[in-house]
Design a protein around this motif. Structure first.
Motif, PDB file in Angstrom:
ATOM      1  N   LYS A   1       0.829  -1.204   0.000  1.00  0.00           N
ATOM      2  CA  LYS A   1       0.000   0.000   0.000  1.00  0.00           C
ATOM      3  C   LYS A   1       0.864   1.254   0.000  1.00  0.00           C
ATOM      4  CE  LYS A   1      -3.870   2.346   2.039  1.00  0.00           C
ATOM      5  NZ  LYS A   1      -4.935   2.341   3.029  1.00  0.00           N
TER       6      LYS A   1
ATOM      7  N   GLU B   1      -2.416   7.787   4.516  1.00  0.00           N
ATOM      8  CA  GLU B   1      -3.353   6.874   3.855  1.00  0.00           C
ATOM      9  C   GLU B   1      -3.630   7.286   2.409  1.00  0.00           C
ATOM     10  OE1 GLU B   1      -4.780   3.943   4.910  1.00  0.00           O
ATOM     11  OE2 GLU B   1      -3.357   4.128   6.559  1.00  0.00           O
TER      12      GLU B   1
ATOM     13  N   ARG C   1      -1.110  -1.125  -7.010  1.00  0.00           N
ATOM     14  CA  ARG C   1      -0.916  -2.027  -5.874  1.00  0.00           C
ATOM     15  C   ARG C   1      -0.669  -3.483  -6.290  1.00  0.00           C
ATOM     16  NH1 ARG C   1      -4.293  -1.733  -0.267  1.00  0.00           N
ATOM     17  NH2 ARG C   1      -3.044  -3.227   0.892  1.00  0.00           N
TER      18      ARG C   1
END
Length: 85
Positions: A5, A65, A16
């Motif tokens: 990730k 994130e 990914r």
């Protein structure tokens, strides 16, 4: 954060599944050790990625994130190798 990730979010590897394959085939190291896609990364870790024709070493500066494409290079510092497109 999982290694695959992080590689995708930082755009060191664009997708990914490609990042997962690179990890699973032993082409990605964290701090000198071959690492699987599920390995955890943290700030100050050194990542080494072997591409087909080049090798890149980078230090993780930040983990987020999500990040915009223009800001992705702020997540790492290139130590060796070419800049990522």
């Amino acid at each position: 954060m999982r290694l695959d990730k992080y590689l995708k979010v930082s755009r060191l590897i664009k997708r990914r599944p490609v990042a997962k394959e690179a990890c699973d085939t032993g082409r990605v190291k964290i701090n000198g050790k071959v690492s699987k896609a599920g390995a955890e990364v943290k700030a100050d870790d050194i990542i080494e990625i072997e591409y087909a024709s080049k090798k890149v070493r980078a230090r993780i500066l930040d983990i987020r994130e999500t990040v915009r494409k223009e800001e992705a290079t702020a997540l790492y510092e290139i130590l060796e190798g070419a800049e990522i497109d």
